[in-house]
Write a protein that holds these residues in place. Structure first.
Motif, PDB file in Angstrom:
ATOM      1  N   ALA A   1      -0.951   1.541  -3.607  1.00 58.67           N
ATOM      2  CA  ALA A   1      -0.525   0.355  -3.064  1.00 58.67           C
ATOM      3  C   ALA A   1       1.038   0.523  -3.200  1.00 58.67           C
ATOM      4  N   GLU A   2       1.603   1.433  -4.002  1.00 60.66           N
ATOM      5  CA  GLU A   2       3.381   1.744  -4.024  1.00 60.66           C
ATOM      6  C   GLU A   2       3.497   2.388  -2.578  1.00 60.66           C
ATOM      7  N   ALA A   3       2.625   3.413  -2.441  1.00 56.77           N
ATOM      8  CA  ALA A   3       2.759   4.180  -1.104  1.00 56.77           C
ATOM      9  C   ALA A   3       3.044   3.541   0.127  1.00 56.77           C
ATOM     10  N   ALA A   4       1.858   2.450   0.028  1.00 54.41           N
ATOM     11  CA  ALA A   4       1.761   1.541   1.151  1.00 54.41           C
ATOM     12  C   ALA A   4       2.997   0.544   1.451  1.00 54.41           C
ATOM     13  N   ARG A   5       3.692   0.147   0.133  1.00 56.17           N
ATOM     14  CA  ARG A   5       4.846  -0.642   0.282  1.00 56.17           C
ATOM     15  C   ARG A   5       6.010   0.176   0.422  1.00 56.17           C
ATOM     16  N   SER A   6       5.854   1.381   0.266  1.00 59.43           N
ATOM     17  CA  SER A   6       7.205   2.487   0.571  1.00 59.43           C
ATOM     18  C   SER A   6       7.415   2.493   2.240  1.00 59.43           C
ATOM     19  N   VAL A   7       6.137   2.198   2.757  1.00 58.09           N
ATOM     20  CA  VAL A   7       6.128   2.587   4.184  1.00 58.09           C
ATOM     21  C   VAL A   7       6.648   1.012   4.957  1.00 58.09           C
ATOM     22  N   GLY A   8       6.781   0.101   4.235  1.00 60.08           N
ATOM     23  CA  GLY A   8       7.279  -1.366   4.934  1.00 60.08           C
ATOM     24  C   GLY A   8       6.040  -2.252   4.847  1.00 60.08           C
ATOM     25  N   MET A   9       5.126  -1.833   4.243  1.00 58.43           N
ATOM     26  CA  MET A   9       3.685  -2.993   4.229  1.00 58.43           C
ATOM     27  C   MET A   9       4.359  -4.252   3.397  1.00 58.43           C
ATOM     28  N   ASP A  10       3.947  -5.376   3.969  1.00 59.64           N
ATOM     29  CA  ASP A  10       4.097  -6.474   2.722  1.00 59.64           C
ATOM     30  C   ASP A  10       2.842  -6.671   1.830  1.00 59.64           C
ATOM     31  N   PHE A  11       2.819  -7.385   1.104  1.00 60.25           N
ATOM     32  CA  PHE A  11       1.801  -7.745   0.144  1.00 60.25           C
ATOM     33  C   PHE A  11       0.482  -7.859   0.834  1.00 60.25           C
ATOM     34  N   GLY A  12       0.278  -8.809   1.744  1.00 62.77           N
ATOM     35  CA  GLY A  12      -1.034  -9.114   2.695  1.00 62.77           C
ATOM     36  C   GLY A  12      -1.401  -8.017   3.277  1.00 62.77           C
ATOM     37  N   GLN A  13      -0.603  -6.942   4.164  1.00 67.93           N
ATOM     38  CA  GLN A  13      -0.976  -5.851   4.655  1.00 67.93           C
ATOM     39  C   GLN A  13      -1.357  -5.001   3.796  1.00 67.93           C
ATOM     40  N   VAL A  14      -0.652  -4.710   2.467  1.00 69.65           N
ATOM     41  CA  VAL A  14      -1.464  -3.689   1.495  1.00 69.65           C
ATOM     42  C   VAL A  14      -2.501  -4.276   1.107  1.00 69.65           C
ATOM     43  N   MET A  15      -3.069  -5.305   0.952  1.00 69.15           N
ATOM     44  CA  MET A  15      -4.115  -5.978   0.468  1.00 69.15           C
ATOM     45  C   MET A  15      -5.209  -5.615   1.294  1.00 69.15           C
ATOM     46  N   ARG A  16      -5.120  -6.052   2.648  1.00 69.55           N
ATOM     47  CA  ARG A  16      -6.076  -6.158   3.586  1.00 69.55           C
ATOM     48  C   ARG A  16      -6.227  -4.634   4.135  1.00 69.55           C
ATOM     49  N   SER A  17      -5.160  -3.781   4.238  1.00 66.98           N
ATOM     50  CA  SER A  17      -5.528  -2.203   4.914  1.00 66.98           C
ATOM     51  C   SER A  17      -5.978  -1.331   3.858  1.00 66.98           C
ATOM     52  N   VAL A  18      -5.338  -1.524   2.429  1.00 67.74           N
ATOM     53  CA  VAL A  18      -5.539  -0.448   1.471  1.00 67.74           C
ATOM     54  C   VAL A  18      -6.351  -0.937   0.322  1.00 67.74           C
ATOM     55  N   VAL A  19      -6.074  -2.062  -0.345  1.00 69.97           N
ATOM     56  CA  VAL A  19      -6.565  -2.464  -1.516  1.00 69.97           C
ATOM     57  C   VAL A  19      -8.075  -2.891  -1.540  1.00 69.97           C
ATOM     58  N   LEU A  20      -8.133  -3.758  -0.618  1.00 69.34           N
ATOM     59  CA  LEU A  20      -9.329  -4.664  -0.654  1.00 69.34           C
ATOM     60  C   LEU A  20     -10.549  -3.776  -0.364  1.00 69.34           C
ATOM     61  N   PRO A  21     -10.353  -2.909   0.850  1.00 69.25           N
ATOM     62  CA  PRO A  21     -11.609  -2.132   1.058  1.00 69.25           C
ATOM     63  C   PRO A  21     -12.129  -1.377   0.381  1.00 69.25           C
ATOM     64  N   GLN A  22     -11.274  -0.604  -0.590  1.00 71.81           N
ATOM     65  CA  GLN A  22     -11.477   0.252  -1.718  1.00 71.81           C
ATOM     66  C   GLN A  22     -12.288  -0.785  -2.964  1.00 71.81           C
ATOM     67  N   ALA A  23     -11.183  -1.696  -3.077  1.00 69.96           N
ATOM     68  CA  ALA A  23     -12.036  -2.572  -4.238  1.00 69.96           C
ATOM     69  C   ALA A  23     -13.369  -3.196  -3.803  1.00 69.96           C
ATOM     70  N   PHE A  24     -13.482  -3.529  -2.736  1.00 62.01           N
ATOM     71  CA  PHE A  24     -15.124  -3.899  -2.567  1.00 62.01           C
ATOM     72  C   PHE A  24     -16.132  -3.054  -2.573  1.00 62.01           C
ATOM     73  N   ARG A  25     -15.858  -1.513  -2.246  1.00 64.41           N
ATOM     74  CA  ARG A  25     -16.543  -0.572  -2.475  1.00 64.41           C
ATOM     75  C   ARG A  25     -16.969  -0.371  -3.926  1.00 64.41           C
ATOM     76  N   ALA A  26     -15.912  -0.465  -4.748  1.00 67.88           N
ATOM     77  CA  ALA A  26     -16.047  -0.220  -6.135  1.00 67.88           C
ATOM     78  C   ALA A  26     -16.963  -1.488  -6.831  1.00 67.88           C
ATOM     79  N   SER A  27     -16.885  -2.640  -6.079  1.00 69.29           N
ATOM     80  CA  SER A  27     -17.358  -3.878  -6.687  1.00 69.29           C
ATOM     81  C   SER A  27     -18.723  -4.265  -6.245  1.00 69.29           C
ATOM     82  N   ILE A  28     -19.287  -3.424  -5.688  1.00 67.61           N
ATOM     83  CA  ILE A  28     -20.733  -3.575  -5.097  1.00 67.61           C
ATOM     84  C   ILE A  28     -21.612  -3.995  -6.225  1.00 67.61           C
ATOM     85  N   PRO A  29     -21.607  -3.065  -7.140  1.00 70.65           N
ATOM     86  CA  PRO A  29     -22.835  -3.689  -8.254  1.00 70.65           C
ATOM     87  C   PRO A  29     -22.572  -4.885  -8.921  1.00 70.65           C
TER      88      PRO A  29
END
Length: 226
Positions: A126-154
């Motif tokens: 998330a810090e790396a995504a913010r360092s390239v200019g992404m705002d919170f919404g973009q970080v969540m949609r493009s970086v965090v949530l896709p990985q979070a859903f994979r970890a949350s399947i069970p």
């Protein structure tokens, strides 16, 4: 059991309504739960506290009380849900109230499952995504949530399986889903009560196993794609 076999179309309609309740409220709870999880981990303190308060109140409230709130208390103050007309589709207020109660209740559990997945994503990403200019919404949609859903399947699968069984509470409030229909048949044929119980229990087991099978396949596919 003759009454059941001769009215088997009612059994199928009842389980179809159960599946419809599960699918629609499952999707709504996923959307609402994900929004709540984003609020809880977001940078705005007011939204974070509001998300935490929602989870605290709803998760610790029995589902039956949630149904009473939606079907009895809210209509008393003129906040009831009317019949809905969505083009050619007509949705009764009983069914809509059931959807709202189940979605609101389940979203609190979805929120916690997704939040645990978000916490599993390394903070550096998330810090790396913010360092390239992404705002919170973009970080969540493009970086965090896709990985979070994979970890949350069970845990999400466990929440959805619980939702399948929770749809049975809707029977108390006049929605003719599987448990409602089971009660109808047992009241009319007491001598075959055990067989009717067993038949409807097997129906619920089949639905739960289908959800479990689907989540296992999804988890395996995600693991293979990594």
């Amino acid at each position: 059991m003759d009454a059941v076999w001769s009215n088997f179309d009612l059994v199928l309609k009842a389980f179809w309504l159960t599946i419809l309740l599960f699918v629609v409220s499952g999707l709504l709870s996923l959307l609402l739960g994900t929004l709540l999880a984003a609020m809880r981990v977001g940078p705005v303190p007011v939204l974070s506290r509001a998300g935490a308060a929602y989870v605290l109140l709803v998760r610790n409230t029995p589902l039956l009380v949630m149904f009473i709130l939606v079907t009895v208390a809210l209509p008393d103050i003129d906040w009831g849900i009317p019949d809905l007309h969505l083009g050619p589709l007509e949705v009764s207020n009983y069914f809509a109230q059931g959807l709202v109660a189940l979605s609101v209740y389940t979203s609190s559990f979805v929120c916690e499952a997704v939040r645990s997945g978000i916490n599993a994503v390394p903070l550096g990403q998330a810090e790396a995504a913010r360092s390239v200019g992404m705002d919170f919404g973009q970080v969540m949609r493009s970086v965090v949530l896709p990985q979070a859903f994979r970890a949350s399947i069970p845990p999400l699968a466990s929440v959805q399986i619980a939702l399948v069984k929770n749809t049975s509470v809707a029977a108390v409030f006049g929605i003719a889903e599987a448990t409602f229909r089971m009660r109808y048949f047992t009241n009319n044929d007491v001598s075959a009560r055990n067989q009717i119980f067993l038949m409807f229990a097997i129906g619920y087991v089949i639905i739960v196993e289908m959800v479990s099978f689907g989540s296992n396949r999804l988890e395996r596919r995600v693991r293979t794609a990594r």
